[in-house]
Write a protein that holds these residues in place. Structure first.
Motif, mmCIF file in Angstrom:
data_model
loop_
_atom_site.group_PDB
_atom_site.id
_atom_site.type_symbol
_atom_site.label_atom_id
_atom_site.label_comp_id
_atom_site.label_asym_id
_atom_site.label_seq_id
_atom_site.Cartn_x
_atom_site.Cartn_y
_atom_site.Cartn_z
ATOM 1 N N PHE A 180 0.802 -1.233 0.000
ATOM 2 C CA PHE A 180 0.000 0.000 0.000
ATOM 3 C C PHE A 180 0.831 1.278 0.000
ATOM 4 O O PHE A 180 0.267 2.375 0.046
ATOM 5 N N TRP A 181 2.130 1.161 -0.071
ATOM 6 C CA TRP A 181 3.005 2.335 -0.056
ATOM 7 C C TRP A 181 2.594 3.353 -1.123
ATOM 8 O O TRP A 181 2.438 4.545 -0.846
ATOM 9 N N ILE A 208 12.936 -0.617 8.098
ATOM 10 C CA ILE A 208 11.484 -0.585 7.889
ATOM 11 C C ILE A 208 10.876 -1.932 8.267
ATOM 12 O O ILE A 208 9.889 -2.010 9.011
ATOM 13 N N GLU A 209 11.470 -3.004 7.774
ATOM 14 C CA GLU A 209 10.976 -4.335 8.128
ATOM 15 C C GLU A 209 11.185 -4.612 9.618
ATOM 16 O O GLU A 209 10.322 -5.219 10.276
ATOM 17 N N PHE A 210 12.288 -4.161 10.160
ATOM 18 C CA PHE A 210 12.600 -4.371 11.575
ATOM 19 C C PHE A 210 11.517 -3.741 12.459
ATOM 20 O O PHE A 210 10.989 -4.384 13.386
ATOM 21 N N SER A 245 10.965 7.459 7.258
ATOM 22 C CA SER A 245 9.619 6.898 7.052
ATOM 23 C C SER A 245 8.936 6.452 8.332
ATOM 24 O O SER A 245 8.032 5.621 8.302
ATOM 25 N N LYS A 246 9.333 7.021 9.462
ATOM 26 C CA LYS A 246 8.761 6.571 10.734
ATOM 27 C C LYS A 246 7.260 6.819 10.814
ATOM 28 O O LYS A 246 6.509 5.955 11.282
ATOM 29 N N SER A 247 6.801 7.987 10.362
ATOM 30 C CA SER A 247 5.363 8.273 10.429
ATOM 31 C C SER A 247 4.586 7.401 9.445
ATOM 32 O O SER A 247 3.484 6.934 9.755
ATOM 33 N N PHE A 300 0.688 6.196 9.730
ATOM 34 C CA PHE A 300 -0.188 6.065 8.563
ATOM 35 C C PHE A 300 -0.650 4.617 8.407
ATOM 36 O O PHE A 300 -1.839 4.330 8.327
ATOM 37 N N MET A 301 0.320 3.707 8.342
ATOM 38 C CA MET A 301 0.056 2.323 7.956
ATOM 39 C C MET A 301 -0.408 1.436 9.110
ATOM 40 O O MET A 301 -1.333 0.622 8.940
#
Length: 288
Positions: free
Chosen positions: A33-34, A48-50, A81-83, A88-89
């Motif tokens: 969904f990015w 990001i995966e972590f 991309s923390k938020s 968001f996700m």
């Protein structure tokens, strides 16, 4: 019933399969969904995966209404991309595994909090999401930018530090940047943010034994909300700290094995970019 080898999968079958993969793996959901909310080409750095896998653990525990083992602090630099991942996700993914979840998110300003909630709503209202999760719909009569409900009893409420949240109780509390970096040296703003975390949010839990508080922020100064939470005697905290450079303070320590030449993200936070940031910010602010 499983399809026989000679049967042809319909588009609906494929959507159902992908939807199930999304439910099973939050990182897969993020990848899927990015592009629905972010136009830039993603850089899938390991962190990001972590972070996604850690958040999935908390979301799964809340789904089962298990007693929490700890609250969670995630410290990462800006521009990582923390938020997108956490605010968001993650609330949307939580609804895919349990649409009855009530989620409260907060940031330092009302506009920022509202923008986060709108990004989540944009995912839910996207054509792809409607295909994958047709059963998950936002109620027409409860569809505001800062507060909306789905038809299964789930709620998303966005507020700000110092904002009013009377009468709202959540299964998950997510605080994303409770301090504006520009005001990080203000004792008054630090006090306000810490008081909001300690007193206001602590009374907004459906079940204090179950509801986790998840704090996501860059470190800003001594006495910031991260330090305030860590200093609570007897409070169980899981602390993820991923600085832009491995200075010995990476938490958990084994995460440092993923750093490349001592860098968290050698593409977005290269040595050249970090040197420029240090020049612009000065040593003290850069350390934050």
């Amino acid at each position: 019933m499983q399809k026989q080898p000679d049967e042809i999968l319909t588009p609906a079958d494929v959507d159902a399969c992908v939807a199930e993969l999304c439910r099973q793996d939050f990182y897969f959901f993020i990848q899927e969904f990015w592009s629905e909310i972010i136009q830039e080409t993603p850089i899938w750095n390991w962190h990001i995966e972590f972070i996604a896998k850690k958040l999935q653990q908390y979301g799964t525990m809340v789904k089962a209404r298990e007693h929490k083992k700890s609250d969670l602090i995630i410290n990462v630099p800006p521009g990582t991309s923390k938020s997108t991942i956490c605010t968001f996700m993650f609330p949307v993914w939580c609804w895919t595994i349990d649409p009855s979840m009530r989620i409260l998110t907060a940031s330092y300003s009302a506009d920022l909090s509202m923008d986060h909630a709108v990004k989540s709503r944009d995912i839910i209202q996207s054509d792809k999401f409607k295909r994958f999760f047709p059963e998950l719909k936002i109620r027409i009569d409860q569809n505001n930018k800062s507060y909306y409900k789905n038809t299964s009893g789930g709620e998303r409420y966005a507020t700000s530090v110092g904002g009013t949240i009377t009468g709202k109780h959540a299964h998950i509390l997510i605080v994303d940047d409770p301090i504006n970096p520009k005001g990080a040296k203000s004792a008054a703003l630090l006090k306000e943010a810490n008081s909001f975390m300690d007193h206001t949010l602590s009374s907004r839990k459906v079940d204090k034994a179950v509801t986790p508080t998840i704090l996501i922020m860059q470190r800003l100064s001594e006495g910031d909300p991260t330090q305030n939470m860590l200093d609570k005697e007897g409070k169980a905290i899981e602390h993820i700290c991923l600085p832009s450079e491995d200075d010995g303070g990476v938490k958990p320590a084994e995460a440092a094995d993923n750093y490349v030449d001592g860098l968290l993200d050698p593409i977005r936070l290269s040595k050249k970019i970090l040197a420029e940031a240090k020049s612009d910010l000065g040593s003290y602010d850069f350390a934050g």
